[in-house]
Design a protein around this motif. Structure first.
Motif, PDB file in Angstrom:
ATOM      1  N   SER A  37       0.839  -1.188   0.000  1.00 47.23           N
ATOM      2  CA  SER A  37       0.000   0.000   0.000  1.00 47.23           C
ATOM      3  C   SER A  37       0.875   1.240   0.000  1.00 47.23           C
ATOM      4  O   SER A  37       1.855   1.309   0.737  1.00 47.23           O
ATOM      5  CB  SER A  37      -0.906   0.014   1.235  1.00 47.23           C
ATOM      6  OG  SER A  37      -1.675   1.189   1.257  1.00 47.23           O
ATOM      7  N   THR A  39      -0.480   3.940   0.950  1.00 47.61           N
ATOM      8  CA  THR A  39      -1.108   4.681   2.043  1.00 47.61           C
ATOM      9  C   THR A  39      -0.396   4.448   3.369  1.00 47.61           C
ATOM     10  O   THR A  39      -0.284   5.366   4.183  1.00 47.61           O
ATOM     11  CB  THR A  39      -2.597   4.288   2.172  1.00 47.61           C
ATOM     12  OG1 THR A  39      -3.231   4.471   0.900  1.00 47.61           O
ATOM     13  CG2 THR A  39      -3.310   5.113   3.213  1.00 47.61           C
ATOM     14  N   GLN A  60      -4.929   2.784  -0.530  1.00 48.21           N
ATOM     15  CA  GLN A  60      -4.483   2.314  -1.843  1.00 48.21           C
ATOM     16  C   GLN A  60      -3.906   0.913  -1.639  1.00 48.21           C
ATOM     17  O   GLN A  60      -3.214   0.644  -0.651  1.00 48.21           O
ATOM     18  CB  GLN A  60      -3.411   3.261  -2.394  1.00 48.21           C
ATOM     19  CG  GLN A  60      -2.955   2.956  -3.792  1.00 48.21           C
ATOM     20  CD  GLN A  60      -1.896   1.864  -3.893  1.00 48.21           C
ATOM     21  OE1 GLN A  60      -1.213   1.521  -2.931  1.00 48.21           O
ATOM     22  NE2 GLN A  60      -1.761   1.303  -5.069  1.00 48.21           N
ATOM     23  N   THR A  62      -1.977  -2.420  -3.872  1.00 46.40           N
ATOM     24  CA  THR A  62      -1.373  -2.959  -5.085  1.00 46.40           C
ATOM     25  C   THR A  62      -1.016  -4.409  -4.804  1.00 46.40           C
ATOM     26  O   THR A  62      -0.591  -4.734  -3.688  1.00 46.40           O
ATOM     27  CB  THR A  62      -0.078  -2.191  -5.454  1.00 46.40           C
ATOM     28  OG1 THR A  62      -0.407  -0.809  -5.636  1.00 46.40           O
ATOM     29  CG2 THR A  62       0.564  -2.733  -6.714  1.00 46.40           C
ATOM     30  N   PRO A 103      -7.130   2.383  -6.156  1.00 47.02           N
ATOM     31  CA  PRO A 103      -6.645   3.675  -5.671  1.00 47.02           C
ATOM     32  C   PRO A 103      -7.190   3.993  -4.283  1.00 47.02           C
ATOM     33  O   PRO A 103      -8.228   3.464  -3.873  1.00 47.02           O
ATOM     34  CB  PRO A 103      -7.180   4.671  -6.703  1.00 47.02           C
ATOM     35  CG  PRO A 103      -8.405   4.024  -7.245  1.00 47.02           C
ATOM     36  CD  PRO A 103      -8.128   2.538  -7.216  1.00 47.02           C
ATOM     37  N   GLU A 104      -6.504   4.872  -3.582  1.00 47.15           N
ATOM     38  CA  GLU A 104      -6.970   5.323  -2.276  1.00 47.15           C
ATOM     39  C   GLU A 104      -8.326   5.996  -2.425  1.00 47.15           C
ATOM     40  O   GLU A 104      -8.501   6.869  -3.278  1.00 47.15           O
ATOM     41  CB  GLU A 104      -5.958   6.306  -1.672  1.00 47.15           C
ATOM     42  CG  GLU A 104      -6.314   6.743  -0.273  1.00 47.15           C
ATOM     43  CD  GLU A 104      -5.216   7.580   0.353  1.00 47.15           C
ATOM     44  OE1 GLU A 104      -5.554   8.595   0.980  1.00 47.15           O
ATOM     45  OE2 GLU A 104      -4.028   7.218   0.206  1.00 47.15           O
TER      46      GLU A 104
END
Length: 180
Positions: A37, A39, A60, A62, A103-104
Motif C-alpha cells: 500500500s 497509504t 491504496q 497494489t 486507488p486510495e
C-alpha cells in the motif's frame, strides 16, 4: 464414558465444520500474492484519513501478478484483535482479473467489482476504529480466484468465504496498525 468422549469429539468436529475458510481448487497449490500500500507501510501505522477518526477513506492497495487462470479478485479488510473476534471492515468481490491495484478512496465498481456489507452492517469501507487506548492490527487480504463470485454471496463475509471456497488460487495481505 466412551459415549461422552464420542459426543465431545462429534461436537468439536461439528463446531469446526461450521467455520468457512476459503480453499484452493482440488489439485492446486496455493500461491502467494505480494500486497503493498502507498497509504501505509507494511506493519506500519494506518494514517488517520483511512480510519473512523478521519475521512474513512479506503487505502491504496497494489498486488503482484496472479497465477494463470485467475478470473478475478476478492479483497477483505479485517481486524483479528476486535473484542468480539475477527471483525470485517471491507468486502470487495469480482475485481477484474487484469486489475493490479485499487486507488486510495477509489470506487471498486470502476474495476467491475461488487462491494459487500461490512461488520458495521454498512456497504463499502469502514476504517479502523478500535476501542480507545487499544492498538489493533488490520489485514488487507487479496485473493486471486478462478471464478467470479455471485454478488449476493459476496455481500457478507460468511457468504464471500463460502463462495470463495474451492476457488482461491493465490492470496496475500498487507497489515497495518491503528490506535486512537
Amino acid at each position: 464414558m466412551k459415549t461422552v468422549g464420542l459426543l465431545l469429539a462429534v461436537a468439536f468436529v461439528g463446531c469446526n465444520a461450521s467455520e468457512t475458510h476459503p480453499g484452493t481448487p482440488a489439485g492446486v497449490t496455493l500461491q502467494r500474492l505480494t500486497v503493498t500500500s502507498k497509504t501505509f507501510p507494511s506493519n506500519g501505522a494506518i494514517p488517520v484519513d483511512s480510519t473512523c477518526d478521519g475521512a474513512d477513506r479506503s487505502p491504496q492497495l497494489t498486488w503482484s501478478a496472479p497465477p494463470q487462470g485467475t478470473a478475478g479478485f476478492a479483497i477483505v479488510a479485517d481486524d483479528p484483535d476486535a473484542p468480539g473476534g475477527d471483525f470485517t471492515h471491507w468486502i470487495v468481490s469480482n475485481v477484474r482479473g487484469d486489475v493490479r491495484a485499487l486507488p486510495e478512496g477509489g470506487d471498486p465498481a470502476e474495476v467491475g467489482a461488487t462491494v459487500g456489507t461490512n461488520g458495521f452492517n454498512r456497504p463499502g469501507y469502514s476504517g479502523p476504529c478500535p476501542p480507545r487506548m487499544e492498538q489493533h492490527r488490520y489485514y488487507f487480504r487479496v485473493y486471486a480466484l478462478d471464478a467470479a463470485i455471485d454478488p449476493k454471496a459476496g455481500s457478507t463475509r460468511e457468504g464471500l468465504d463460502a463462495a470463495m471456497s474451492g476457488h482461491v488460487l493465490a492470496e496475500g495481505a498487507v497489515m497495518g496498525t491503528f490506535a486512537h
